[in-house]
Design an enzyme around this catalytic site. Structure first.
Site, PDB file in Angstrom:
ATOM      1  N   TYR A 189       0.952   1.916 -11.934  1.00  0.00           N
ATOM      2  CA  TYR A 189       0.339   0.614 -11.618  1.00  0.00           C
ATOM      3  C   TYR A 189       0.111  -0.169 -12.900  1.00  0.00           C
ATOM      4  CZ  TYR A 189      -4.127   2.520 -13.282  1.00  0.00           C
ATOM      5  OH  TYR A 189      -5.122   3.064 -14.051  1.00  0.00           O
ATOM      6  N   CYS A 190      -0.043  -1.487 -12.737  1.00  0.00           N
ATOM      7  CA  CYS A 190      -0.411  -2.356 -13.860  1.00  0.00           C
ATOM      8  C   CYS A 190      -1.242  -3.498 -13.290  1.00  0.00           C
ATOM      9  CB  CYS A 190       0.825  -2.844 -14.620  1.00  0.00           C
ATOM     10  SG  CYS A 190       1.962  -3.837 -13.619  1.00  0.00           S
ATOM     11  N   THR A 191      -1.479  -4.549 -14.054  1.00  0.00           N
ATOM     12  CA  THR A 191      -2.396  -5.610 -13.633  1.00  0.00           C
ATOM     13  C   THR A 191      -1.923  -6.334 -12.378  1.00  0.00           C
ATOM     14  OG1 THR A 191      -2.701  -5.965 -15.994  1.00  0.00           O
ATOM     15  CG2 THR A 191      -3.745  -7.557 -14.511  1.00  0.00           C
ATOM     16  N   GLY A 194       1.593  -6.039 -11.289  1.00  0.00           N
ATOM     17  CA  GLY A 194       2.817  -5.422 -10.778  1.00  0.00           C
ATOM     18  C   GLY A 194       4.048  -5.650 -11.621  1.00  0.00           C
ATOM     19  N   ILE A 205      -3.198  -4.180  -9.633  1.00  0.00           N
ATOM     20  CA  ILE A 205      -4.637  -4.015  -9.370  1.00  0.00           C
ATOM     21  C   ILE A 205      -5.199  -5.215  -8.606  1.00  0.00           C
ATOM     22  CG2 ILE A 205      -6.906  -3.740 -10.455  1.00  0.00           C
ATOM     23  CD1 ILE A 205      -5.231  -2.585 -12.927  1.00  0.00           C
TER      24      ILE A 205
END
Ligand SMILES: [Zn+2]
Ligand SMILES: [Zn+2]
Length: 354
Positions: free
Chosen positions: A198-200, A202, A227
């Site tokens: 995952y990241c901020t 996508g 997220i």
């Protein structure tokens, strides 16, 4: 025809205050082939300037990556305009959890080589062969699976203030670094483990998942919309929130609170704190975590040296800065030997042995 921003940040603050309108903070990205980036850039700038959009937008031959704010009352017009552009029709807009009318103070639309500085040579792997996109509910399920390794694809200063429970958070300054570290640590498990990332918002996982598949990982998953979108779904579908702390964001807000947990410490005194500060010394601008009492005592500076410089008359500061490198180079690093409580996030091998 005015194609560039010509107001200072201060003038902009005054304008926003005077307008007294609520602004929405939004981010979105799209990988798409854009042939003439400069013409596209100018087109977007002119339209958005008219809708009073502010923000930082990158355009490249590979697509668009936008972080921006728009007056709530112009949102529909903004959205309708996006829908007129074929590859942006119905693009997912990640709407921020916490709004701040001052999240962006300028409209900057820049043509770049890439929309994320990922350090990858895209010709060496198939960027379209991505991982499986999962929504919040499926993600929650997957990360409870003992066969899953959950990896945070962001940098150390982001995961330090907030991350998913049990996530591996590589202690890296760049995306490129984390790719190699994760591959090395997981090389024995390429076939059998679920690699969930995952990241901020996508965007980083779009490339990372394709890269890992190319490297031989068999079960690669990515959190759809990152997220920001996860938290939205948790709220609207009443799901369990498995994210602790704050979500680091790349605008003036710096972060949004997701859970009440404060998981980081003030880098100066060690007290629980999760507010980032940019050192007030113009020649430093180090990004670090500072509690309220250190903030007051140190006047937003990272060291006594910086505090002294910051208190010098402007002309003297300028003279000192002459010949020094660009302070923006420091911004991203967020590390310094004189900050005793900077957390070491190298928990990667620990997590894999569980
Ligand atoms: Zn402190
Ligand atoms: Zn400093």
């Amino acid at each position: 025809m005015q194609l560039y921003n010509n107001l200072s940040a201060k003038e902009r603050v005054e304008l926003i205050e005077k307008a007294g309108k609520e602004r929405l903070t939004i981010s979105f990205y799209k990988y798409a082939k854009i042939k003439n980036t400069q013409i596209f850039r100018n087109h977007m700038f002119l339209a958005w300037d008219e809708f009073d959009v502010l923000g930082r937008i990158y355009i490249a031959h590979e697509g668009i990556n936008a972080q921006l704010s728009v007056p709530a009352e112009n949102f529909d017009t903004f959205k309708t305009h996006l829908d007129t552009i074929t590859f942006l029709e119905n693009v997912r807009l990640n709407i921020a959890i916490e709004h701040d009318n001052f999240a962006f103070l300028k409209l900057k639309v820049k043509v770049r080589q890439k929309i994320v500085a990922d350090g990858l040579n895209d010709d060496t792997f198939d960027v379209t062969d991505k991982g499986v996109h999962v929504d919040a509910s499926k993600f929650n399920e997957l990360i409870e699976d003992p066969n899953t390794v959950l990896v945070d694809m962001r940098n150390h200063y982001e995961s330090e203030i907030g991350h998913f429970k049990n996530a591996v958070t590589p202690d890296v300054d760049t995306f490129r670094e984390s790719l190699d570290i994760i591959e090395e640590d997981l090389k024995e498990h390429k076939e059998e483990k679920n690699l969930v990332m995952y990241c901020t918002g996508g965007i980083r996982c779009e490339k990372a998942s394709a890269y890992y598949k190319h490297k031989g990982f068999k079960n690669v998953f990515q959190l759809d919309g990152g997220i920001i979108n996860y938290v939205r779904q948790v709220e609207s579908n009443d799901l369990e929130n498995k994210f602790i702390g704050k979500n680091f964001v790349f605008d003036e807000r710096r972060s949004e609170r997701i859970s009440e947990d404060v998981i980081a410490n003030c880098h100066q005194c060690g007290a629980p704190a999760d507010m980032h500060t940019n050192c007030a010394n113009e020649a430093c601008h180090l990004l670090f975590i500072q509690c309220d009492s250190c903030k007051a005592q140190m006047e937003n500076c990272c060291s006594t040296n910086c505090k002294e410089i910051h208190n010098l008359p402007y002309e003297e500061q300028k003279a000192l800065r002459k010949g020094q490198g660009n302070s923006n180079d420091i911004f991203k690093k967020g590390r310094a030997d004189h900050l005793p409580y900077k957390k070491d996030l190298r928990n990667i091998s620990k997590s894999f042995s569980k």
